[in-house]
Design a protein around this motif. Structure first.
Motif, mmCIF file in Angstrom:
data_model
loop_
_atom_site.group_PDB
_atom_site.id
_atom_site.type_symbol
_atom_site.label_atom_id
_atom_site.label_comp_id
_atom_site.label_asym_id
_atom_site.label_seq_id
_atom_site.Cartn_x
_atom_site.Cartn_y
_atom_site.Cartn_z
ATOM 1 N N ARG A 86 28.984 -2.908 -8.606
ATOM 2 C CA ARG A 86 29.245 -4.231 -8.035
ATOM 3 C C ARG A 86 28.529 -5.328 -8.821
ATOM 4 N NH1 ARG A 86 26.671 -3.359 -1.934
ATOM 5 N NH2 ARG A 86 24.714 -2.453 -2.622
ATOM 6 N N ASP B 61 23.419 1.765 7.362
ATOM 7 C CA ASP B 61 23.508 0.330 7.128
ATOM 8 C C ASP B 61 22.454 -0.340 8.006
ATOM 9 O OD1 ASP B 61 25.305 -0.303 5.127
ATOM 10 O OD2 ASP B 61 27.032 0.018 6.434
ATOM 11 N N MET B 62 22.280 -1.637 7.808
ATOM 12 C CA MET B 62 21.230 -2.386 8.502
ATOM 13 C C MET B 62 21.357 -2.285 10.032
ATOM 14 S SD MET B 62 19.074 -4.188 6.711
ATOM 15 C CE MET B 62 19.526 -5.487 5.606
ATOM 16 N N CYS C 142 0.862 -1.177 0.000
ATOM 17 C CA CYS C 142 0.000 0.000 0.000
ATOM 18 C C CYS C 142 0.900 1.229 0.000
ATOM 19 C CB CYS C 142 -0.847 0.087 1.268
ATOM 20 S SG CYS C 142 -1.812 -1.367 1.589
ATOM 21 N N ARG D 30 16.393 5.685 6.453
ATOM 22 C CA ARG D 30 17.124 6.413 5.417
ATOM 23 C C ARG D 30 16.361 7.544 4.763
ATOM 24 N NH1 ARG D 30 20.324 2.677 1.234
ATOM 25 N NH2 ARG D 30 21.738 1.831 2.744
ATOM 26 N N PHE E 135 0.707 7.381 0.197
ATOM 27 C CA PHE E 135 0.160 8.584 -0.436
ATOM 28 C C PHE E 135 -1.101 8.303 -1.265
ATOM 29 C CE2 PHE E 135 4.714 9.404 0.221
ATOM 30 C CZ PHE E 135 4.559 10.395 1.187
#
Ligand SMILES: Cc1cc2nc3c(=O)[nH]c(=O)nc-3n(C[C@H](O)[C@H](O)[C@H](O)COP(=O)(O)OP(=O)(O)OC[C@H]3O[C@@H](n4cnc5c(N)ncnc54)[C@H](O)[C@@H]3O)c2cc1C
Length: 165
Positions: free
Chosen positions: A78, A148-149, A11, A140, A14
């Motif tokens: 990468r 990072d995590m 969902c 973020r 907005f």
């Protein structure tokens, strides 16, 4: 952790903003802060990425899940070889080359661009958010910050401590 809690997936906040705003006293919002405020001070910039994925007719391509490329001449940043995350033993292998991509509103905003210009613009949104008692911005995109995590989990735990004390 989510036992007894209603979970809705896929969902966009907005698309149903009014409904979501009225189901709780407080919202934790992990989307983009500039979008939340309808870009009222202007658009923050993000870096997007795109992936080119290939199936190779060999057991092993690079011997490792992720190899980074930093040379100017190499267009991707990468290569991910997925089977190595799971110690796969299949006769073929799937690799994804990751390319940096310029962000626009049709693309996924993967990374904030924390330069002087964007940080100054974010500060304006942050001040607006400080006055907004109904919403907590996390992660973020909500805090316009590279996490990072492990760092994002730390930030979430600190936020809970602060809220519940
Ligand atoms: C390609 C890639 C590789 C990475 N590799 C690593 C790694 O190896 N190690 C590491 O530690 N970290 C890695 N990371 C970083 C890691 O993914 C992030 O640190 C972490 O996901 C950040 O958590 P977050 O809560 O800020 O954002 P997210 O995990 O992105 O959570 C934000 C959530 O908000 C939801 N959301 C956003 N907007 C809306 C909206 N409008 N409506 C409804 N929901 C919305 C999103 O769907 C998402 O579920 C990688 C990131 C990327 C992009």
């Amino acid at each position: 952790m989510l036992e007894g809690i209603e979970v809705k997936l896929n969902c966009n906040y907005f698309d149903n903003r009014e409904e979501f705003e009225n189901i709780a006293n407080k919202i934790i919002f992990t989307g983009a802060i500039d979008e939340y405020y309808n870009y009222c001070f202007g658009e923050l910039e993000y870096r997007s990425v795109r992936f080119e994925t290939e199936i190779l007719d060999k057991e092993n391509y690079q011997g490792n899940a992720v190899v980074n490329y930093t040379e100017y001449e190499v267009p991707y940043t990468r290569i991910i070889e997925h089977k190595h995350f799971e110690f796969g033993t299949q006769p073929k292998t799937v690799i994804s080359r990751e390319y940096s991509d310029k962000w626009d509103r049709t693309k996924e905003p993967y990374y904030p661009i924390n330069d002087e210009k964007n940080n100054a613009l974010y500060e304006k949104y942050r001040k607006l958010a400080d006055k907004d008692e109904k919403v907590i911005f996390g992660g973020r995109l909500g805090q316009y910050k590279y996490y990072d995590m492990d760092k994002v989990i730390e930030q979430a735990l600190n936020c809970v401590k602060k809220e519940l004390n």
